[in-house]
Write an enzyme that holds these catalytic residues in place. Structure first.
Site, PDB file in Angstrom:
ATOM      1  N   LYS A 150      -0.743  -9.887   1.007  1.00  0.00           N
ATOM      2  CA  LYS A 150      -1.378 -10.428  -0.203  1.00  0.00           C
ATOM      3  C   LYS A 150      -0.681  -9.882  -1.456  1.00  0.00           C
ATOM      4  O   LYS A 150      -0.456 -10.607  -2.428  1.00  0.00           O
ATOM      5  CB  LYS A 150      -2.877 -10.089  -0.201  1.00  0.00           C
ATOM      6  N   GLN A 207     -11.253  -6.377   1.452  1.00  0.00           N
ATOM      7  CA  GLN A 207     -10.623  -6.660   2.742  1.00  0.00           C
ATOM      8  C   GLN A 207     -11.571  -6.315   3.894  1.00  0.00           C
ATOM      9  O   GLN A 207     -12.092  -5.200   3.963  1.00  0.00           O
ATOM     10  CB  GLN A 207      -9.310  -5.857   2.859  1.00  0.00           C
ATOM     11  N   ASP A 217     -12.100 -15.010  -2.274  1.00  0.00           N
ATOM     12  CA  ASP A 217     -12.116 -15.224  -0.822  1.00  0.00           C
ATOM     13  C   ASP A 217     -13.104 -16.332  -0.466  1.00  0.00           C
ATOM     14  O   ASP A 217     -13.130 -16.807   0.667  1.00  0.00           O
ATOM     15  CB  ASP A 217     -12.553 -13.932  -0.095  1.00  0.00           C
TER      16      ASP A 217
END
Ligand code: NAD
Length: 290
Positions: free
Chosen positions: A53, A97, A120
């Site tokens: 990322k 995460q 997300d």
């Protein structure tokens, strides 16, 4: 032989498009989009995903801030950190995460994230927006899958799509996206589904997101089907320097010759998830800053 749905190639296309937009904003004296990343613990796979990322942010000209915490961080401290990121005008979007340590509730964390910064697409608000006429920030992995299908011009309207896996972050939102955006007829299967093969054999489009290598065998797939393998599992492999290889849920070698399109693992859905994160971050930036 099936056409390979090359996620890496499509992700590169998306990266170039995002980089171009960022350049245009910078040329108009705007700051770059800024992504926050919370990483907890030292788990190898999470580190690898976060590095991917970060590299993607660098490639498109985004700013990024990595906030790393020990696995012992308390839920309270993490919630405070999220509140700070919610308030920080320099951060357009952020991710936490997964997976989280067992003592931290994913639901608690997700509930607190400001949906405008939820790049997300995990919050209830963004999840629910899938069924509205103006979806907000779509869950990154399912968003990546529909983008892959669109860019390869795979017909989804009226097709029977069978999704194996019903999780909050992949299978469940994927089913709604296939109904609303894909205009498909959807069957969703999970670990309590009886006679899985009976369902998968009826799929024009089969999307598998379980995390069980070899789950989908050739007899479970209809000839000419489109097969999307979301699964990623580290399988021990002494021939590799790392000691493992990545495996999907689908028996790629034997299924590829009988289907029309198929994703490889790695190089299929994975790169698209990161590309979706970039698109969502750009969208969050445009909605809040520009
Ligand atoms: P999860 O464990 O949250 O959910 C798994 C789902 O599979 C559940 O709905 C469960 O009921 C179902 N399931 C379990 N065993 C089954 C069986 N035998 N038959 C049918 N259904 C079964 O997992 P997740 O977070 O949704 O991730 C699934 C897989 O996708 C994992 O391998 C994960 O690494 C991968 N993943 C990949 C990406 C990507 O970017 N490519 C992103 C997210 C997750």
């Amino acid at each position: 032989m099936a056409t390979l749905l090359d996620g890496k190639k499509i992700a590169n296309e998306i990266q170039s498009e995002v980089a171009q937009r960022v350049l245009e904003y910078k040329n108009h004296n705007k700051r770059a989009p800024h992504l926050g990343i919370i990483l907890i613990g030292e788990e190898g796979a999470s580190n690898t995903y976060v590095n991917g990322k970060i590299n993607a942010c660098k490639a498109v000209g985004f700013e990024y801030t990595l906030l790393q915490f020990a696995v012992t961080i308390t839920e309270g401290k993490l919630l405070k950190q999220i509140e700070q990121l919610n308030k920080d005008d320099d951060i357009d979007g952020f991710i936490v995460q997964l997976p989280l340590p067992k003592h931290i509730s994913v639901d608690q964390i997700t509930t607190l994230i400001d949906s405008k910064k939820d790049v997300d697409g995990f919050t209830n608000h963004n999840f629910g927006s899938i069924v509205s006429h103006q979806p907000l920030l779509l869950p990154a992995t399912p968003f990546g899958v529909i983008e892959l299908l669109k860019r390869y011009k795979v017909k989804t309207k009226g097709k029977h799509c069978v999704i194996v896996g019903a999780s909050r972050i992949v299978g469940a939102p994927m089913s709604l996206i296939m109904v609303k955006q894909g205009q498909s007829t959807v069957t969703i299967c999970h670990k309590f589904t009886r006679d899985l093969a009976e369902h998968t054999r009826r799929a024009d489009i089969l999307i598998v997101a379980v995390g069980e290598p070899g789950l989908i065998t050739t007899d479970m797939v209809k000839s000419g089907a489109v097969v999307i393998d979301v699964g990623i599992t580290r399988v021990p492999d002494t021939t590799k320097k790392s000691g493992f290889r990545l495996s999907g849920d689908v028996d790629f070698e034997n299924i590829a010759p009988k289907c029309s399109f198929i994703t490889p693992v790695p190089g299929g859905v994975g790169p698209l998830t990161i590309a979706s994160l970039l698109l969502n971050t750009l969208k969050a930036y445009e909605q809040q800053y520009t």
